[in-house]
Design a protein around this motif. Structure first.
Motif: not given
Length: 193
Positions: A66-80
């Motif tokens: 597995d390769v980390t692409k980016y991080f999602v932080r507080e106050n952000q939406f997340m979805v592929d």
């Protein structure tokens, strides 16, 4: 869900009544560290908002690492986004780095809200554009400089992440080995003394 209300206020597109109504469709979920919000090979049919915590988005390389692409932080939406809009199996997984709290809304509920609230489509378009621009900006430094330069820029931009995210995920994100990152951190610690 106060942070979600603030996020929905982005751009002044939605009225306060609309925001309150939208928030009522989100379900609050606590996610333990290392647990997943979304898995690889599953079609994304939910969007989440990170009220508290950090998630890493990763994919598998040809060797299955597995390769980390980016991080999602507080106050952000997340979805592929690709999986969500094309209804195709996701190539990315979303994993909590620390214990987190998220608000989740299902695609069917969001589609219904888009029909009920005229400005919802405009809001979603502006949030999607902001999300994509942030991803580009977040990763722009990864293509320049050596490992030490990348790590220093990462700690400058994301001091909280540098303190909370395990070293192996940071190394993966920076595309260096954990051993190289450990050497860089030790070198920087000695320079401070």
């Amino acid at each position: 869900m106060e942070k979600l209300k603030q996020a929905l206020g982005f751009g002044g597109i939605l009225s306060q009544d609309d925001i309150d109504y939208i928030v009522s469709h989100f379900k609050v979920v606590n996610v333990k560290a290392s647990a997943h919000f979304h898995l690889i090979d599953v079609v994304a049919n939910e969007i989440a908002f990170v009220c508290k915590g950090i998630f890493r988005v990763y994919a598998l390389d040809p060797e299955g690492t597995d390769v980390t692409k980016y991080f999602v932080r507080e106050n952000q939406f997340m979805v592929d986004l690709e999986s969500y809009y094309a209804a195709t199996p996701s190539k990315d997984a979303f994993q909590a780095v620390v214990g987190s709290e998220i608000g989740i809304i299902h695609k069917a509920a969001l589609n219904k809200l888009t029909e009920e609230i005229p400005n919802m489509y405009i809001f979603l378009k502006s949030i999607t554009e902001a999300h994509l621009l942030n991803k580009i900006k977040d990763n722009d430094f990864l293509n320049f400089g050596d490992a030490k330069t990348k790590y220093l820029e990462f700690t400058r931009r994301y001091a909280t992440l540098a303190q909370q995210v395990p070293q192996q995920y940071i190394a993966s994100y920076l595309k260096i080995t954990p051993q190289s990152l450990s050497r860089i951190r030790n070198e920087l610690t000695k320079q401070k003394c």
